[in-house]
Scaffold this motif. Structure first.
Motif, PDB file in Angstrom:
ATOM      1  N   SER A 135       0.943  -1.289   0.070  1.00  0.00           N
ATOM      2  CA  SER A 135      -0.009   0.111  -0.057  1.00  0.00           C
ATOM      3  C   SER A 135       0.754   1.237  -0.013  1.00  0.00           C
ATOM      4  O   SER A 135       0.745   2.299  -0.762  1.00  0.00           O
ATOM      5  N   SER A 136       1.976   1.323   0.869  1.00  0.00           N
ATOM      6  CA  SER A 136       2.816   2.543   0.812  1.00  0.00           C
ATOM      7  C   SER A 136       3.542   2.774  -0.460  1.00  0.00           C
ATOM      8  O   SER A 136       3.847   3.638  -0.950  1.00  0.00           O
ATOM      9  N   PHE A 137       3.989   1.461  -0.981  1.00  0.00           N
ATOM     10  CA  PHE A 137       4.687   1.640  -2.256  1.00  0.00           C
ATOM     11  C   PHE A 137       3.778   1.947  -3.359  1.00  0.00           C
ATOM     12  O   PHE A 137       4.263   2.780  -4.221  1.00  0.00           O
ATOM     13  N   PHE A 138       2.405   1.542  -3.508  1.00  0.00           N
ATOM     14  CA  PHE A 138       1.627   1.899  -4.525  1.00  0.00           C
ATOM     15  C   PHE A 138       1.353   3.429  -4.337  1.00  0.00           C
ATOM     16  O   PHE A 138       0.786   3.820  -5.367  1.00  0.00           O
ATOM     17  N   LYS A 139       1.346   4.022  -3.273  1.00  0.00           N
ATOM     18  CA  LYS A 139       0.959   5.398  -3.052  1.00  0.00           C
ATOM     19  C   LYS A 139       1.889   6.224  -3.824  1.00  0.00           C
ATOM     20  O   LYS A 139       1.649   7.218  -4.310  1.00  0.00           O
ATOM     21  N   ASN A 163       4.208   4.980  -6.219  1.00  0.00           N
ATOM     22  CA  ASN A 163       4.427   4.375  -7.570  1.00  0.00           C
ATOM     23  C   ASN A 163       3.154   3.734  -8.350  1.00  0.00           C
ATOM     24  O   ASN A 163       2.134   3.401  -7.627  1.00  0.00           O
ATOM     25  N   SER A 164       3.290   3.914  -9.624  1.00  0.00           N
ATOM     26  CA  SER A 164       2.161   3.270 -10.255  1.00  0.00           C
ATOM     27  C   SER A 164       2.189   1.769  -9.998  1.00  0.00           C
ATOM     28  O   SER A 164       3.060   1.013 -10.036  1.00  0.00           O
ATOM     29  N   PRO A 165       1.239   1.074 -10.045  1.00  0.00           N
ATOM     30  CA  PRO A 165       1.034  -0.265  -9.879  1.00  0.00           C
ATOM     31  C   PRO A 165       1.804  -0.932 -11.123  1.00  0.00           C
ATOM     32  O   PRO A 165       2.316  -2.136 -10.910  1.00  0.00           O
ATOM     33  N   LEU A 166       1.800  -0.391 -12.178  1.00  0.00           N
ATOM     34  CA  LEU A 166       2.536  -0.982 -13.371  1.00  0.00           C
ATOM     35  C   LEU A 166       4.171  -0.991 -13.079  1.00  0.00           C
ATOM     36  O   LEU A 166       4.946  -1.700 -13.738  1.00  0.00           O
ATOM     37  N   THR A 167       4.811  -0.343 -12.178  1.00  0.00           N
ATOM     38  CA  THR A 167       6.289  -0.221 -11.915  1.00  0.00           C
ATOM     39  C   THR A 167       6.276  -1.499 -10.916  1.00  0.00           C
ATOM     40  O   THR A 167       7.539  -1.698 -10.845  1.00  0.00           O
ATOM     41  N   ALA A 168       5.522  -2.058 -10.474  1.00  0.00           N
ATOM     42  CA  ALA A 168       5.761  -3.288  -9.286  1.00  0.00           C
ATOM     43  C   ALA A 168       5.339  -4.475  -9.939  1.00  0.00           C
ATOM     44  O   ALA A 168       4.191  -4.856  -9.648  1.00  0.00           O
ATOM     45  N   ASP A 169       6.477  -5.128 -10.448  1.00  0.00           N
ATOM     46  CA  ASP A 169       5.903  -6.336 -11.050  1.00  0.00           C
ATOM     47  C   ASP A 169       6.733  -7.784 -10.114  1.00  0.00           C
ATOM     48  O   ASP A 169       6.654  -8.800 -10.864  1.00  0.00           O
TER      49      ASP A 169
END
Length: 171
Positions: A136-140, A142-148
């Motif tokens: 949740s902290s990461f997606f706040k 970053n775009s969900p597309l950057t986290a694979d």
């Protein structure tokens, strides 16, 4: 959190050998805490239960490793513990762990965490909660597309080498 810059299997083998030396040493064999742990599943190094001589032996081993270290230090402030963590140790612990994980989700390296048991705080669902908070902290930011990354959560067993709890691996 410790990041080893050496092959993890090599480190595990060296630690197993060091543990074996401690177990076989006649001086250490007479130590009640070591005898007790051998009877309950084998000897493993422990920061507070080991005698100073064994801690020094392990400390000297760690000094020779190529590694980096990261930590989250916290104290319970009553108002925050009540408001944010509902007076629950497991929520507090999950929150702390999430701070260690949140910036690791974009890494191209595998992330394997072996987390020592701390009462009820390290139960599998609490570790999963830490991962959810970290995502949740990461997606706040970053775009969900950057986290694979693919994250695997696994039960922790008191054994060496420890099984991974969180394993982050880019596809």
């Amino acid at each position: 959190m410790v990041k080893f810059k050496t092959n993890l299997q090599v480190i595990r083998n060296e630690i197993l050998e060091l543990q074996s030396q401690v177990q076989k040493d006649s001086y250490y064999k007479s130590i009640p805490s070591i005898q007790k742990r051998e009877k309950t599943g084998g000897y493993y190094f422990h920061a507070t239960d080991d005698i100073p001589e064994v801690r020094k032996l392990f400390f000297d081993y760690i000094k020779k490793l190529d590694l980096s270290f990261e930590a989250v230090v916290a104290r319970k402030i009553t108002e925050i513990f009540v408001a944010k963590h509902n007076r629950k140790e497991d929520e507090f612990y999950a929150d702390l762990l999430s701070h260690l994980l949140k910036n690791k989700l974009e890494s191209e390296e595998n992330l394997v965490l072996a987390i020592a048991s701390r009462g009820k705080s390290t139960r599998n669902h609490n570790l999963e909660n830490a991962l959810i908070k970290a995502k949740s902290s990461f997606f706040k930011k970053n775009s969900p597309l950057t986290a694979d990354n693919v994250i695997k959560v696994d039960e922790y067993k008191r054994s060496w080498p420890p099984r991974p709890i969180f394993k982050s691996k880019r596809d």
